[in-house]
Design an enzyme around this catalytic site. Structure first.
Site, PDB file in Angstrom:
ATOM      1  CB  CYS A 256      -2.548   2.173  -7.210  1.00  0.00           C
ATOM      2  SG  CYS A 256      -0.761   2.647  -7.352  1.00  0.00           S
TER       3      CYS A 256
ATOM      4  CG  HIS B  17       0.641  -2.177  -5.633  1.00  0.00           C
ATOM      5  ND1 HIS B  17       1.401  -2.472  -6.813  1.00  0.00           N
ATOM      6  CD2 HIS B  17       0.193  -0.617  -5.889  1.00  0.00           C
ATOM      7  CE1 HIS B  17       1.512  -1.303  -7.626  1.00  0.00           C
ATOM      8  NE2 HIS B  17       1.004  -0.394  -7.117  1.00  0.00           N
TER       9      HIS B  17
END
Length: 361
Positions: free
Chosen positions: A158, A251
């Protein structure tokens, strides 16, 4: 029964398993018919097995509540009920490698969210907009496994989604040295603030194994198939620090780049907003219409404003500016459990269906 492909979720009770289930509700091609989890959940309905641990903001889909959970270790039994599976099992790396190959050997394709097979040389690790051609390595993997339709395909970590697509869009300017710091949400650890109260108002400057993945996985994505395996790219170096921050989803990456052919800011922005891939050309169901957006404001991208861009499947970029040591710097943002995890795997499965690798048994 509909004409949709029958899908199993391995590890369906965990956070990523739950995200798969919520993303696949009303999917035009796929239908969740089977959920498998650890032996302690087996035999219960999905609703009972999850109990008060449902972590999504949307309610549990009605269609899965009464499904009786299978034991994920009963491979033949689970495989007999589905056309393919998504894997989000919580086991050791060696156990994951073994069980995913075991499923593949029942002629059941496995699209995995796990990291265990990311460096298996004949397993494709794919961001569908970047390296769809890597799926061709599946033919070599099938020979090794002795299968005709069973294989394992994976999506990458990710953390790299907020900068690897950006660097790909800028490929013609030949980026060769990259410094990235990622500020990673707690859902990346399968947690909410309820589970992890000590993260409130806190940062932790270490996430086990994450820096190595963040430095090395983009190189594999940019690699080439040679002699039946994927050889990583060697013309670019990336160094990373990965920090856990008190954010639920999203993120963020702060990135510095050196180029061999130094572009203008206008060229960099134009390449981002025009960047498309096979998912956009094929209009795959989960594909964002706009893969990368550029935000002009000095205070963007922000998690609260931008993490759900394109239903969490798009990348947001801002603050492209010249640097006094490197050539350019920018800030990127991606949704870590949608584009970075389950959503990225669903898009991989859609690509595999479109390419003819996944079909009805």
């Amino acid at each position: 029964m509909s004409e949709k492909l029958k899908v199993g979720i391995l590890g369906g009770t965990g956070m990523v398993g739950q995200r798969f289930i919520s993303l696949l509700e009303n999917h035009p091609w796929f239908e969740v018919t089977t959920i498998a989890a650890s032996p302690r959940s087996a035999g219960k309905t999905y609703e009972e097995a999850v109990g008060d641990r449902w972590k999504m903001t949307t309610p549990m889909p009605e269609a899965v509540k009464k499904l009786v959970v299978y034991n994920v270790n009963e491979v033949e039994k689970v495989a007999a009920t589905v056309d393919f599976v998504f894997s989000a099992v919580d086991m050791s790396k060696d156990e994951i490698k073994a069980i995913e190959e075991e499923y593949a050997k029942t002629e059941t394709p496995v699209v995995s969210n796990n990291s265990a097979h990311r460096w298996t040389p004949d397993v494709p690790m794919v961001v569908p907009e970047i390296n769809p051609e890597h799926m061709k390595v599946i033919e070599f993997q099938k020979k090794r496994l002795g299968t005709t339709r069973g294989f394992v395909a994976v999506k990458p970590n990710c953390s790299i989604q907020s900068y690897a697509p950006v660097l790909t869009a800028w490929k013609e300017f030949e980026p060769y040295e990259v410094v990235a710091t990622t500020y990673q949400a707690i859902s990346g650890a399968g947690k909410t603030f309820k589970d992890w109260p000590e993260m409130e108002g806190n940062i932790i400057p270490y996430i086990g194994g994450e820096e190595e993945k963040s430095e090395k996985e983009p190189l594999r994505i940019w690699g080439e198939i040679k002699d039946g395996v994927i050889a990583p790219a060697d013309d670019i170096k990336i160094t990373c620090q990965c920090i856990r921050v008190p954010v639920l989803n999203g993120h963020t990456a702060a990135v510095f780049v050196k180029f061999k052919k130094n572009p203008t800011k206008e060229q960099l922005i134009e390449k981002l907003v025009s960047f498309k891939g096979v998912p956009q050309e094929l209009n795959l169901p989960s594909a964002p219409k706009q893969f990368i957006q550029y935000l002009e404001e000095d205070n963007r991208p922000q998690v609260t404003l931008d993490v759900d861009f394109e239903n969490g499947m798009g990348i947001s970029v801002g603050r492209i500016r010249e640097d006094s040591i490197y050539d350019w710097k920018f800030v990127g943002l991606s949704h870590n459990t949608v584009r970075g995890a389950a959503g990225g795997a669903v898009l991989c499965a859609e690509l595999l269906k479109a390419q003819g690798y996944i079909e009805k048994k």
